[in-house]
Design a protein around this motif. Sequence first.
Motif, PDB file in Angstrom:
ATOM      1  N   PHE A 163     -21.486 -15.270 -57.718  1.00  0.00           N
ATOM      2  CA  PHE A 163     -20.933 -14.812 -56.630  1.00  0.00           C
ATOM      3  C   PHE A 163     -20.191 -15.963 -55.704  1.00  0.00           C
ATOM      4  O   PHE A 163     -19.170 -15.761 -55.225  1.00  0.00           O
ATOM      5  CB  PHE A 163     -22.223 -14.098 -55.546  1.00  0.00           C
ATOM      6  N   ALA A 164     -20.831 -17.080 -55.632  1.00  0.00           N
ATOM      7  CA  ALA A 164     -20.303 -18.041 -54.800  1.00  0.00           C
ATOM      8  C   ALA A 164     -18.773 -18.904 -55.545  1.00  0.00           C
ATOM      9  O   ALA A 164     -17.850 -18.808 -54.861  1.00  0.00           O
ATOM     10  CB  ALA A 164     -21.212 -19.531 -54.885  1.00  0.00           C
ATOM     11  N   ASP A 165     -18.927 -18.649 -56.937  1.00  0.00           N
ATOM     12  CA  ASP A 165     -17.593 -18.850 -57.514  1.00  0.00           C
ATOM     13  C   ASP A 165     -16.533 -18.099 -57.271  1.00  0.00           C
ATOM     14  O   ASP A 165     -15.302 -18.570 -57.093  1.00  0.00           O
ATOM     15  CB  ASP A 165     -17.832 -18.931 -59.289  1.00  0.00           C
ATOM     16  N   ALA A 166     -17.039 -16.629 -57.087  1.00  0.00           N
ATOM     17  CA  ALA A 166     -16.026 -15.593 -56.871  1.00  0.00           C
ATOM     18  C   ALA A 166     -15.642 -16.035 -55.360  1.00  0.00           C
ATOM     19  O   ALA A 166     -14.214 -15.916 -55.297  1.00  0.00           O
ATOM     20  CB  ALA A 166     -16.587 -14.155 -57.059  1.00  0.00           C
ATOM     21  N   LYS A 167     -16.247 -16.305 -54.414  1.00  0.00           N
ATOM     22  CA  LYS A 167     -15.563 -16.356 -53.109  1.00  0.00           C
ATOM     23  C   LYS A 167     -14.875 -17.866 -53.284  1.00  0.00           C
ATOM     24  O   LYS A 167     -14.025 -17.905 -52.616  1.00  0.00           O
ATOM     25  CB  LYS A 167     -17.097 -16.597 -52.244  1.00  0.00           C
ATOM     26  N   ILE A 168     -15.444 -18.643 -53.899  1.00  0.00           N
ATOM     27  CA  ILE A 168     -14.636 -19.971 -53.964  1.00  0.00           C
ATOM     28  C   ILE A 168     -12.912 -19.869 -54.532  1.00  0.00           C
ATOM     29  O   ILE A 168     -12.186 -20.196 -53.784  1.00  0.00           O
ATOM     30  CB  ILE A 168     -15.185 -21.110 -54.982  1.00  0.00           C
ATOM     31  N   GLU A 169     -13.058 -18.719 -55.563  1.00  0.00           N
ATOM     32  CA  GLU A 169     -11.522 -18.584 -56.028  1.00  0.00           C
ATOM     33  C   GLU A 169     -10.881 -17.744 -54.765  1.00  0.00           C
ATOM     34  O   GLU A 169      -9.725 -17.910 -54.665  1.00  0.00           O
ATOM     35  CB  GLU A 169     -11.649 -17.626 -57.025  1.00  0.00           C
ATOM     36  N   LEU A 170     -11.623 -16.856 -54.012  1.00  0.00           N
ATOM     37  CA  LEU A 170     -10.811 -16.045 -52.927  1.00  0.00           C
ATOM     38  C   LEU A 170     -10.380 -17.069 -51.632  1.00  0.00           C
ATOM     39  O   LEU A 170      -9.412 -17.091 -51.353  1.00  0.00           O
ATOM     40  CB  LEU A 170     -12.183 -15.150 -52.438  1.00  0.00           C
ATOM     41  N   PHE A 171     -11.383 -17.979 -51.537  1.00  0.00           N
ATOM     42  CA  PHE A 171     -11.036 -19.150 -50.371  1.00  0.00           C
ATOM     43  C   PHE A 171      -9.811 -19.750 -51.125  1.00  0.00           C
ATOM     44  O   PHE A 171      -8.763 -20.023 -50.161  1.00  0.00           O
ATOM     45  CB  PHE A 171     -11.984 -20.029 -50.098  1.00  0.00           C
ATOM     46  N   GLU A 172      -9.874 -20.320 -52.090  1.00  0.00           N
ATOM     47  CA  GLU A 172      -8.692 -20.962 -52.760  1.00  0.00           C
ATOM     48  C   GLU A 172      -7.312 -20.508 -52.651  1.00  0.00           C
ATOM     49  O   GLU A 172      -6.388 -20.892 -52.223  1.00  0.00           O
ATOM     50  CB  GLU A 172      -8.864 -21.441 -53.939  1.00  0.00           C
ATOM     51  N   ARG A 173      -7.486 -19.178 -52.945  1.00  0.00           N
ATOM     52  CA  ARG A 173      -6.191 -18.418 -53.067  1.00  0.00           C
ATOM     53  C   ARG A 173      -5.657 -18.028 -51.382  1.00  0.00           C
ATOM     54  O   ARG A 173      -4.603 -18.248 -51.164  1.00  0.00           O
ATOM     55  CB  ARG A 173      -6.415 -16.994 -53.496  1.00  0.00           C
ATOM     56  N   LEU A 174      -6.552 -17.941 -50.675  1.00  0.00           N
ATOM     57  CA  LEU A 174      -6.397 -17.769 -49.078  1.00  0.00           C
ATOM     58  C   LEU A 174      -5.920 -19.006 -48.637  1.00  0.00           C
ATOM     59  O   LEU A 174      -4.654 -18.912 -47.713  1.00  0.00           O
ATOM     60  CB  LEU A 174      -7.560 -17.302 -48.253  1.00  0.00           C
ATOM     61  N   LEU A 175      -6.430 -19.962 -48.898  1.00  0.00           N
ATOM     62  CA  LEU A 175      -5.596 -21.537 -48.325  1.00  0.00           C
ATOM     63  C   LEU A 175      -4.351 -21.626 -48.878  1.00  0.00           C
ATOM     64  O   LEU A 175      -3.587 -22.062 -48.146  1.00  0.00           O
ATOM     65  CB  LEU A 175      -6.693 -22.448 -48.834  1.00  0.00           C
ATOM     66  N   THR A 176      -4.129 -21.402 -50.099  1.00  0.00           N
ATOM     67  CA  THR A 176      -2.984 -21.265 -50.712  1.00  0.00           C
ATOM     68  C   THR A 176      -1.769 -20.446 -50.019  1.00  0.00           C
ATOM     69  O   THR A 176      -0.773 -21.001 -49.819  1.00  0.00           O
ATOM     70  CB  THR A 176      -2.763 -21.032 -52.278  1.00  0.00           C
ATOM     71  N   ARG A 177      -2.154 -19.361 -49.741  1.00  0.00           N
ATOM     72  CA  ARG A 177      -1.250 -18.381 -49.201  1.00  0.00           C
ATOM     73  C   ARG A 177      -1.226 -18.969 -47.667  1.00  0.00           C
ATOM     74  O   ARG A 177       0.105 -18.729 -47.333  1.00  0.00           O
ATOM     75  CB  ARG A 177      -1.981 -17.248 -49.179  1.00  0.00           C
ATOM     76  N   MET A 178      -1.910 -19.372 -46.903  1.00  0.00           N
ATOM     77  CA  MET A 178      -1.761 -19.760 -45.632  1.00  0.00           C
ATOM     78  C   MET A 178      -0.941 -20.986 -45.390  1.00  0.00           C
ATOM     79  O   MET A 178       0.111 -20.947 -44.630  1.00  0.00           O
ATOM     80  CB  MET A 178      -3.246 -20.106 -45.028  1.00  0.00           C
ATOM     81  N   ARG A 179      -0.919 -21.807 -46.337  1.00  0.00           N
ATOM     82  CA  ARG A 179      -0.304 -23.088 -46.369  1.00  0.00           C
ATOM     83  C   ARG A 179       1.371 -22.786 -46.965  1.00  0.00           C
ATOM     84  O   ARG A 179       2.119 -23.719 -46.691  1.00  0.00           O
ATOM     85  CB  ARG A 179      -0.954 -24.268 -46.700  1.00  0.00           C
ATOM     86  N   GLY A 180       1.317 -22.016 -47.856  1.00  0.00           N
ATOM     87  CA  GLY A 180       2.647 -21.806 -48.695  1.00  0.00           C
ATOM     88  C   GLY A 180       2.963 -22.700 -49.406  1.00  0.00           C
ATOM     89  O   GLY A 180       2.084 -23.341 -50.115  1.00  0.00           O
ATOM     90  N   ASP A 181       4.228 -23.262 -49.198  1.00  0.00           N
ATOM     91  CA  ASP A 181       4.598 -24.345 -50.199  1.00  0.00           C
ATOM     92  C   ASP A 181       4.429 -25.805 -49.445  1.00  0.00           C
ATOM     93  O   ASP A 181       4.948 -26.822 -49.849  1.00  0.00           O
ATOM     94  CB  ASP A 181       6.239 -24.291 -50.543  1.00  0.00           C
ATOM     95  N   ARG A 182       3.650 -25.832 -48.218  1.00  0.00           N
ATOM     96  CA  ARG A 182       3.504 -27.181 -47.628  1.00  0.00           C
ATOM     97  C   ARG A 182       2.199 -27.678 -48.356  1.00  0.00           C
ATOM     98  O   ARG A 182       1.306 -26.949 -48.818  1.00  0.00           O
ATOM     99  CB  ARG A 182       3.156 -27.045 -46.191  1.00  0.00           C
TER     100      ARG A 182
END
Length: 189
Positions: free
Chosen positions: A121-140
């Motif tokens: 479950f934690a691994d799935a949440k980690i993947e979600l957070f990593e995608r969210l962080l990437t989306r929030m910062r964009g190409d920066r």
Amino acid sequence: MALRHAVLAALLDGELSGYELTKAFDIGVANFWHALPQQLYAELARLEKEGLIAGREVVQDGRPNKRLFRVTEGGFGELERFAAAVGKPSFIRDDLLVAVQAADVVDAGELIVRLGERAAFADAKIELFERLLTRMRGDRSEEEFLGRGRRVGPYLTCLRGLAFEEGNRDWCRRAAEVLRRRARVAEER
């Protein structure tokens, strides 16, 4: 922290419907505050009645009308007061930890399974957070975003959620390995 403050914080990026708010909670706010959809709708009604948010009806063709909510000046003031108040320290309250506390007298195999499920479950949440962080910062880069990004608060809370889930995963794996090792030693006797 009250649910009201979590709802106000979730509405900082703009108008949201009740449905959109529940999705925003599932993705971001749930890192630090859990609420059921019916609790969110009830809180929206209370906040609107108190003047901390304002709602407006949007007429939709072929679909039911919806209400969009935004934070008012009073709501921003409430968030200011909340942010300035001394917060209470958080604490862990977790059924799995109670079960592990009893590891010496319960079936270790069952605990190992539960620990594995929690790690997954934690691994799935980690993947979600990593995608969210990437989306929030964009190409920066992260440092560039943290220094110049428009809204850094959601990014920082997402980083905390990521660290929390990484800690959960790592602890679950370690605890499961300890229990496996102890079971092997017990079998050798």
